[in-house]
Design an enzyme around this catalytic site. Structure first.
Site, PDB file in Angstrom:
ATOM      1  N   HIS A 141       0.792  -1.232   0.000  1.00 35.19           N
ATOM      2  CA  HIS A 141       0.000   0.000   0.000  1.00 35.19           C
ATOM      3  C   HIS A 141       0.836   1.301   0.000  1.00 35.19           C
ATOM      4  CE1 HIS A 141       1.025   0.895   4.195  1.00 35.19           C
ATOM      5  NE2 HIS A 141       1.101  -0.421   4.297  1.00 35.19           N
ATOM      6  N   ASP A 142       0.286   2.318  -0.608  1.00 35.60           N
ATOM      7  CA  ASP A 142       0.814   3.688  -0.551  1.00 35.60           C
ATOM      8  C   ASP A 142       2.217   3.846  -1.136  1.00 35.60           C
ATOM      9  OD1 ASP A 142      -1.466   4.945   0.887  1.00 35.60           O
ATOM     10  OD2 ASP A 142      -0.882   3.509   2.443  1.00 35.60           O
TER      11      ASP A 142
END
Ligand code: UDP
Length: 219
Positions: A141-142
């Protein structure tokens, strides 16, 4: 009536890994495999794994309503050079992915990507152009990933990582998770050696190896 023509640019190891994915994608869209070729500037044979190999000029000369190509070459500098050439000649960048790739929420991947079997891109991820993610690699994620980045098989990109253009992440390398506001940063053109465990930022152009990863000192 002309039909679209599709190609994998590069008929060696990387391209041969992408061709079956391209063939399967087209099959699922009802496109015949004879509309799919390899392009290679130095062809080793007339056919590779049953698929015609053309020189670039031959590809441009074939009858087609539109041309699409994915670049199946691991060297990011060559990918960039060929991407320019293809764009100038009106060949559209084509993205190819295996049927079992997992892509979760809010993921943007730029044009010309090649995603191999068992790749996972989780959520809230930005990736640039001509990305290659090889077998079993993942991006958590991210993460923010630039253009012409290459992930070798089983590269593990944990969350909150920034990877700049032309970086190469070797087989089985593990990147420690960054944090929001303080991502782990891999600089432009950096090379992460196979199996490296990266715990700190890597400056642009630097090669790191080992656990914990350290700059490679050439003897
Ligand atoms: N190649 C090409 N045009 C170029 C550079 C490379 O057609 O400007 C072809 C080259 O002839 C070879 C393939 O791309 O068939 C690259 O193969 P290599 O084994 O070096 O790399 P990999 O397939 O592992 O990325």
């Amino acid at each position: 009536m002309s039909l679209p023509l599709y190609a994998v640019y590069g008929g060696s190891g990387c391209g041969r890994g992408i061709m079956p994915l391209a063939r399967e994608m087209l099959r699922s869209q009802g496109v015949s495999a004879d509309r799919l070729v390899f392009i290679d500037d130095n062809p080793a044979a007339e056919k590779v794994n049953g698929q015609l190999v053309c020189r670039y000029a031959e590809f441009l000369a074939m009858d087609a309503s539109a041309r699409y190509a994915v670049i199946g070459i691991a060297n990011s500098g060559i990918r960039a050079k060929l991407a320019d050439r293809l764009r100038e000649d009106g060949v559209r960048a084509w993205s190819v992915q295996a049927a079992n790739v997992v892509i979760m929420d809010d993921v943007q991947v730029g044009e010309g990507a090649a995603l191999s079997p068992f790749v996972t891109l989780t959520s809230n991820i930005r990736i640039g152009k001509h990305f290659q993610a090889n077998l079993y690699s993942y991006v958590e994620h991210d993460c923010v990933i630039g253009d012409f980045v290459t992930l070798a098989p089983r590269a593990c990109i944990n969350g909150n990582t920034v990877i700049e253009d032309h970086a190469y992440i070797g087989t089985g390398a593990i990147l420690r998770q960054g944090s929001p506001g303080k991502p782990l940063a891999i600089g432009r053109g950096a090379v992460i050696g196979m199996g490296a465990v990266v715990t700190k930022d890597v400056p642009p152009g630097v090669t790191v190896v080992g656990n914990p990863a350290r700059p490679l000192v050439k003897s």
